[in-house]
Scaffold this active site. Structure first.
Site, PDB file in Angstrom:
ATOM      1  CG  ASP A 123      67.209  65.732  34.312  1.00 42.92           C
ATOM      2  OD1 ASP A 123      67.761  66.982  34.484  1.00 42.92           O
ATOM      3  OD2 ASP A 123      66.262  65.557  34.872  1.00 42.92           O
ATOM      4  CD  GLN A 136      63.600  68.493  40.332  1.00 41.45           C
ATOM      5  OE1 GLN A 136      63.546  68.929  39.425  1.00 41.45           O
ATOM      6  NE2 GLN A 136      64.281  68.772  41.554  1.00 41.45           N
ATOM      7  CE  LYS A 175      65.420  71.684  37.236  1.00 41.19           C
ATOM      8  NZ  LYS A 175      65.365  70.325  38.033  1.00 41.19           N
TER       9      LYS A 175
HETATM   10  N1  GUN Z   1      66.903  67.015  41.544  1.00 45.55           N
HETATM   11  C1  GUN Z   1      68.210  67.499  41.879  1.00 45.55           C
HETATM   12  N2  GUN Z   1      68.903  68.180  40.626  1.00 45.55           N
HETATM   13  C2  GUN Z   1      68.123  67.503  39.587  1.00 45.55           C
HETATM   14  C3  GUN Z   1      68.370  67.433  38.333  1.00 45.55           C
HETATM   15  O1  GUN Z   1      69.288  68.269  37.788  1.00 45.55           O
HETATM   16  N3  GUN Z   1      67.494  66.827  37.549  1.00 45.55           N
HETATM   17  C4  GUN Z   1      66.460  66.407  37.965  1.00 45.55           C
HETATM   18  N4  GUN Z   1      65.442  65.638  37.241  1.00 45.55           N
HETATM   19  N5  GUN Z   1      66.308  66.215  39.424  1.00 45.55           N
HETATM   20  C5  GUN Z   1      66.981  66.996  40.178  1.00 45.55           C
END
Ligand code: GUN
Length: 300
Positions: free
Chosen positions: A121, A98, A54
């Site tokens: 998100d 995350q 990311k």
């Molecule tokens: N863990 C797995 N996929 C995601 C996501 O799209 N966002 C977040 N914050 N955590 C994740």
């Protein structure tokens, strides 16, 4: 018959190029780059890989990436105080914590602490409510990417029978809401569904987000259906989806591979949401039609 393979990697690369164009326009007008803060708690190796990707993609799009790493045993109040600081920071347009979080931290409380207008998100209950009621907000990145891929196959989604397999807050539920907003007839199949096969078998669109490797085989698929596989399952045979690609691709009209299907769209949509957030916060117009649905590229 063999299905059209939906190339999510190429679609995501195109989307990211359009986002980079939007970012440079934003920077010229706002005098700063959009900022995305990513918070990683603990050492989970898969999460660390996601966070690194990311950060890299954020920088490549011309945005500012701010990473915060906290130890696995961090006190919940310390994490909440960091979220409060990020909420108050004018240079931060998007906040992502995350998941999963260590078990001693209440993930719902952390999500609820994020400013909904920085919640790129789309997990905050306010954004879930906005999605359910048709208000502008942030839509979770994976379902948003799935809809973009579906629109690359179907010029009209209205009236199609869509079955979502899985009912998570992150994918299944928002996916169903998005398909409903596109006027599909939507069914959610889950672990307590009596005859999952019968539901999936009549679907024009199948979105599999259940986390069971290869659960959906070709005999489940209506001939010509479009199959979107959200599953990312690490098995001894490598990375596999929730759909058995070998058999399903013989029956489907179009299908996403794993890897290279939905996965690359998630990060691209995160960047997209961050740019949209920056535009809203600085009053810089972002052309969403041009960003989301290119008219001039066969790959998209
Ligand atoms: N863990 C797995 N996929 C995601 C996501 O799209 N966002 C977040 N914050 N955590 C994740």
């Amino acid at each position: 018959m063999s299905a059209t393979i939906i190339d999510g990697k190429a679609f995501a690369a195109n989307l990211r190029a359009r986002i980079a164009g939007g970012v440079s326009d934003f920077r010229a007008k706002a005098g700063r780059a959009p900022g995305l803060a990513v918070v990683l708690v603990g050492e989970d190796p898969a999460s660390a890989v996601y966070v690194r990707s990311k950060g890299k993609a954020t920088r490549e799009a011309g945005m500012q990436s701010i990473e915060h790493r906290l130890p696995a045993d961090v006190a919940p109040d310390v994490l909440l105080a960091l979220v409060a600081d990020l909420n108050a920071d004018p240079g931060i347009d998007g906040i992502l914590v995350q998941l999963p979080l260590p078990p001693h931290i209440d993930a719902q409380a952390v999500i609820a602490a994020i400013d909904p207008d920085k919640d790129v998100d789309g997990f905050h209950p306010i954004n879930a409510g906005r999605l359910a009621t048709g208000l502008p907000g942030f839509v979770p990145c994976t379902p948003l990417g799935c809809v973009m891929l579906l629109k690359s196959i179907h010029s009209h989604l209205a009236g199609l029978e869509a079955v979502v397999v899985g009912r998570s807050n992150i994918v299944g539920k928002p996916m169903a809401q998005l398909l409903l907003a596109e006027s599909c007839t939507v069914t959610i199949v889950h672990s307590r569904t009596r005859d999952a096969f019968a539901h999936v078998r009549q679907a024009d669109i199948v979105v599999a987000a259940v986390g069971i490797p290869g659960m959906i085989t070709g005999d489940w698929i209506k001939p010509g259906a479009t199959v979107i596989d959200v599953g990312i399952n690490r098995t001894e045979a490598g990375l596999v989806g929730d759909v058995d690609f070998a058999s399903a691709s013989q029956v489907a009209g179009a299908i996403t591979p794993v890897p290279g299907g939905v996965g690359p769209m998630t990060i691209a949509c995160l960047l997209r949401n961050t740019l949209v957030s920056a535009g809203r916060r600085e009053n810089v117009a972002i052309d969403l039609d041009a960003l989301d649905a290119p008219k001039d590229s066969a790959a998209c």
